[in-house]
Design a protein around this motif. Structure first.
Motif, PDB file in Angstrom:
ATOM      1  N   LEU A   1       0.840  -1.188   0.000  1.00 16.64           N
ATOM      2  CA  LEU A   1       0.000   0.000   0.000  1.00 16.64           C
ATOM      3  C   LEU A   1       0.883   1.249   0.000  1.00 16.64           C
ATOM      4  O   LEU A   1       2.018   1.226   0.458  1.00 16.64           O
ATOM      5  N   ARG A   2       0.328   2.336  -0.485  1.00 25.55           N
ATOM      6  CA  ARG A   2       1.051   3.596  -0.463  1.00 25.55           C
ATOM      7  C   ARG A   2       1.248   4.043   0.983  1.00 25.55           C
ATOM      8  O   ARG A   2       0.352   3.904   1.813  1.00 25.55           O
ATOM      9  N   SER A   3       2.425   4.587   1.275  1.00 23.50           N
ATOM     10  CA  SER A   3       2.750   5.026   2.628  1.00 23.50           C
ATOM     11  C   SER A   3       2.854   6.544   2.668  1.00 23.50           C
ATOM     12  O   SER A   3       3.454   7.158   1.776  1.00 23.50           O
ATOM     13  N   VAL A   4       2.254   7.156   3.688  1.00 22.19           N
ATOM     14  CA  VAL A   4       2.278   8.609   3.845  1.00 22.19           C
ATOM     15  C   VAL A   4       2.612   8.942   5.297  1.00 22.19           C
ATOM     16  O   VAL A   4       2.516   8.091   6.184  1.00 22.19           O
ATOM     17  N   GLU A   5       3.000  10.188   5.537  1.00 23.96           N
ATOM     18  CA  GLU A   5       3.276  10.640   6.900  1.00 23.96           C
ATOM     19  C   GLU A   5       2.055  11.266   7.547  1.00 23.96           C
ATOM     20  O   GLU A   5       1.947  11.300   8.770  1.00 23.96           O
ATOM     21  N   ARG A   6       1.147  11.796   6.738  1.00 27.80           N
ATOM     22  CA  ARG A   6      -0.115  12.318   7.236  1.00 27.80           C
ATOM     23  C   ARG A   6      -1.130  12.280   6.104  1.00 27.80           C
ATOM     24  O   ARG A   6      -0.780  12.151   4.932  1.00 27.80           O
ATOM     25  N   LEU A   7      -2.401  12.407   6.451  1.00 25.60           N
ATOM     26  CA  LEU A   7      -3.480  12.273   5.476  1.00 25.60           C
ATOM     27  C   LEU A   7      -3.853  13.626   4.879  1.00 25.60           C
ATOM     28  O   LEU A   7      -3.677  14.673   5.509  1.00 25.60           O
ATOM     29  N   THR A   8      -4.400  13.580   3.683  1.00 26.37           N
ATOM     30  CA  THR A   8      -4.922  14.766   3.017  1.00 26.37           C
ATOM     31  C   THR A   8      -6.392  14.537   2.698  1.00 26.37           C
ATOM     32  O   THR A   8      -6.922  13.432   2.872  1.00 26.37           O
ATOM     33  N   ARG A   9      -7.054  15.564   2.220  1.00 29.39           N
ATOM     34  CA  ARG A   9      -8.453  15.437   1.839  1.00 29.39           C
ATOM     35  C   ARG A   9      -8.621  14.452   0.676  1.00 29.39           C
ATOM     36  O   ARG A   9      -9.699  13.890   0.495  1.00 29.39           O
ATOM     37  N   THR A  10      -7.560  14.230  -0.090  1.00 28.60           N
ATOM     38  CA  THR A  10      -7.646  13.279  -1.197  1.00 28.60           C
ATOM     39  C   THR A  10      -7.957  11.884  -0.695  1.00 28.60           C
ATOM     40  O   THR A  10      -8.870  11.215  -1.191  1.00 28.60           O
ATOM     41  N   GLU A  11      -7.193  11.412   0.301  1.00 31.96           N
ATOM     42  CA  GLU A  11      -7.425  10.056   0.826  1.00 31.96           C
ATOM     43  C   GLU A  11      -8.766   9.938   1.536  1.00 31.96           C
ATOM     44  O   GLU A  11      -9.382   8.868   1.545  1.00 31.96           O
ATOM     45  N   LEU A  12      -9.228  11.025   2.148  1.00 31.56           N
ATOM     46  CA  LEU A  12     -10.461  10.967   2.934  1.00 31.56           C
ATOM     47  C   LEU A  12     -11.706  11.203   2.083  1.00 31.56           C
ATOM     48  O   LEU A  12     -12.756  10.616   2.347  1.00 31.56           O
ATOM     49  N   LEU A  13     -11.610  12.056   1.070  1.00 28.00           N
ATOM     50  CA  LEU A  13     -12.815  12.483   0.352  1.00 28.00           C
ATOM     51  C   LEU A  13     -12.729  12.292  -1.153  1.00 28.00           C
ATOM     52  O   LEU A  13     -13.624  11.702  -1.760  1.00 28.00           O
ATOM     53  N   GLU A  14     -11.704  12.819  -1.774  1.00 26.25           N
ATOM     54  CA  GLU A  14     -11.694  12.918  -3.227  1.00 26.25           C
ATOM     55  C   GLU A  14     -11.464  11.574  -3.911  1.00 26.25           C
ATOM     56  O   GLU A  14     -12.091  11.270  -4.922  1.00 26.25           O
ATOM     57  N   ALA A  15     -10.553  10.775  -3.393  1.00 27.61           N
ATOM     58  CA  ALA A  15     -10.271   9.450  -3.957  1.00 27.61           C
ATOM     59  C   ALA A  15      -9.958   8.500  -2.809  1.00 27.61           C
ATOM     60  O   ALA A  15      -8.806   8.127  -2.594  1.00 27.61           O
ATOM     61  N   PRO A  16     -10.973   8.102  -2.017  1.00 28.29           N
ATOM     62  CA  PRO A  16     -10.733   7.283  -0.819  1.00 28.29           C
ATOM     63  C   PRO A  16     -10.057   5.958  -1.152  1.00 28.29           C
ATOM     64  O   PRO A  16     -10.578   5.153  -1.919  1.00 28.29           O
ATOM     65  N   GLN A  17      -8.877   5.759  -0.592  1.00 35.07           N
ATOM     66  CA  GLN A  17      -8.108   4.540  -0.779  1.00 35.07           C
ATOM     67  C   GLN A  17      -7.397   4.208   0.523  1.00 35.07           C
ATOM     68  O   GLN A  17      -6.964   5.106   1.253  1.00 35.07           O
ATOM     69  N   PRO A  18      -7.247   2.916   0.849  1.00 37.23           N
ATOM     70  CA  PRO A  18      -6.452   2.565   2.041  1.00 37.23           C
ATOM     71  C   PRO A  18      -5.001   2.990   1.846  1.00 37.23           C
ATOM     72  O   PRO A  18      -4.424   2.810   0.770  1.00 37.23           O
ATOM     73  N   VAL A  19      -4.428   3.558   2.866  1.00 36.39           N
ATOM     74  CA  VAL A  19      -3.009   3.907   2.873  1.00 36.39           C
ATOM     75  C   VAL A  19      -2.439   3.577   4.242  1.00 36.39           C
ATOM     76  O   VAL A  19      -3.178   3.455   5.219  1.00 36.39           O
ATOM     77  N   LEU A  20      -1.126   3.423   4.305  1.00 35.19           N
ATOM     78  CA  LEU A  20      -0.438   3.216   5.568  1.00 35.19           C
ATOM     79  C   LEU A  20       0.169   4.543   6.009  1.00 35.19           C
ATOM     80  O   LEU A  20       0.828   5.220   5.216  1.00 35.19           O
ATOM     81  N   VAL A  21      -0.084   4.916   7.260  1.00 36.58           N
ATOM     82  CA  VAL A  21       0.444   6.154   7.815  1.00 36.58           C
ATOM     83  C   VAL A  21       1.556   5.804   8.799  1.00 36.58           C
ATOM     84  O   VAL A  21       1.347   5.000   9.718  1.00 36.58           O
ATOM     85  N   HIS A  22       2.728   6.380   8.591  1.00 40.30           N
ATOM     86  CA  HIS A  22       3.853   6.173   9.502  1.00 40.30           C
ATOM     87  C   HIS A  22       4.156   7.501  10.187  1.00 40.30           C
ATOM     88  O   HIS A  22       4.588   8.451   9.547  1.00 40.30           O
TER      89      HIS A  22
END
Length: 372
Positions: free
Chosen positions: A80-101
């Motif tokens: 899965l794609r890994s991010v340091e924090r979430l944006t509105r893209t992951e939550l609203l515009e294109a919801p996809q599971p991601v791993l947050v570190h």
């Protein structure tokens, strides 16, 4: 208004608070745990050792040609794609599971005595966890067990411990104001602007609301939940009309994730217990295509969570969780800021669909709340 520090002794309160947490948003989900009343009643008949009843032991998976049929149904997800924090893209515009570190989140949890099971027992050993056994009529059976005793049972290879119920996991945070505030702040830092205010519980008024909720067993007030269980425990397939961040702290936990486009294949029922906030599948355990033929067309993502990873489960993505060994996790529900204002105005409101989160109902001239 949210202030963070590096030292465990300098985890500051929010400087100001924007409202009182109200119940309603997740109280509906709590009642789903009470549907399993009979199993928990049996568990409490032999609860002196916090052991799971024999009837709760998982059945062995059928093996054909040396391969586990249960595992054959899995479709590997790939990284899965890994991010340091979430944006509105992951939550609203294109919801996809991601791993947050997030090193800051893990540091906060370490400071809170929640780094792993040993740390949990060391810092909270003499405190108590709430186990809810079931329901007969209107009476809810409850028992409290010391943390160190429960952790000892989890880590004992010779005995199998009961699963900490969702009510107990929420009550753990409700009853500990500073702990709740510090952990909620750390999660808020991972979220974009517009999704942080419901995690701001630092005001005296909000603290009183947490106390009231804990005393009245109004567990749905908490957006934070502690999860703990032994090998073989699982949570059945369900979906929530909100996003969830699941932070894994110890052990191995497998998560099946089904895109929102596959909801029609999963036999999900929106029962009265959910009141518009989600649904639970009629399939129990691994999908049985002979009884539920549509499930054979579903293609889940399968994620084995590693320690220190936070998984974003997007709104509307049905998911099932299995413990592959003793494990400890924390989850945080993610809501838009305006939900708190709406629930103060309309306590019985529910979204009844993830599309509700795509609009901003409040403007300079006031709020135009969505209808039920």
């Amino acid at each position: 208004s949210l202030v963070f520090s590096e030292s465990c002794h300098e985890l500051d309160h929010p400087r100001e608070s924007h409202g009182v947490r109200r119940s309603g948003a997740f109280m509906a989900l709590i009642s789903t745990m009470r549907l399993a009343a009979c199993a928990w009643i049996v568990a409490f008949q032999s609860f002196s050792g916090v052991a799971a009843p024999a009837s709760a032991q998982p059945e062995a998976h059928e093996e054909v040609g040396g391969q586990d049929v249960h595992r054959q149904q899995l479709i590997p997800s790939g990284p899965l794609r890994s991010v340091e924090r979430l944006t509105r893209t992951e939550l609203l515009e294109a919801p996809q599971p991601v791993l947050v570190h997030s090193a800051q989140l893990l540091k906060t949890l370490e400071c809170a005595g929640l780094k792993n099971l040993d740390d949990f027992a060391k810092h909270h050993g003499d405190e108590e966890l709430l186990f809810v056994a079931g329901e007969t009529g209107s009476f809810l059976f409850q028992r409290r067990v010391k943390v160190k005793r429960y952790v000892q049972r989890l880590l004992d290879d010779g005995r199998r411990a009961s699963q900490l119920p969702e009510e107990g996991g929420r009550e753990f945070f409700l009853a500990r104001h500073q702990l709740y505030s510090n952990v909620a702040q750390a999660y808020a830092r991972l979220l974009p602007v517009g999704f942080r205010e419901m995690l701001d519980v630092g005001s005296r008024e909000s603290q009183k609301e947490l106390t009231r909720a804990a005393e009245q067993s109004d567990f749905g007030v908490s957006d934070l939940t502690l999860w703990a269980g032994d090998k073989g425990h699982s949570f059945e397939l369900q979906d929530y009309i909100t996003a969830i961040l699941l932070t894994h702290l110890q052990g191995t936990k497998r998560v099946w994730l089904y895109p929102a486009t596959q909801r029609g294949l999963l036999y999900l029922n929106q029962t009265g217990a959910y009141e518009g906030w989600g649904a639970r599948s009629r399939m129990v355990g691994s999908p049985d295509s002979s009884r539920f033929p549509l499930s054979a067309e579903a293609s889940p993502l399968v994620v084995d969570l590693q320690e220190g990873e936070s998984l974003l489960i997007p709104c509307g993505w049905a998911h099932r969780v299995e413990y592959l060994g003793p494990a400890l996790s924390i989850s945080c529900a993610v809501h838009p800021d305006w939900l708190d204002l709406l629930l103060n105005d309309k306590p019985m409101w529910y979204p009844n669909g993830c599309a509700m989160w795509f609009r901003e109902p409040c403007g300079p001239e006031g709020c135009d709340w969505p209808e039920l």
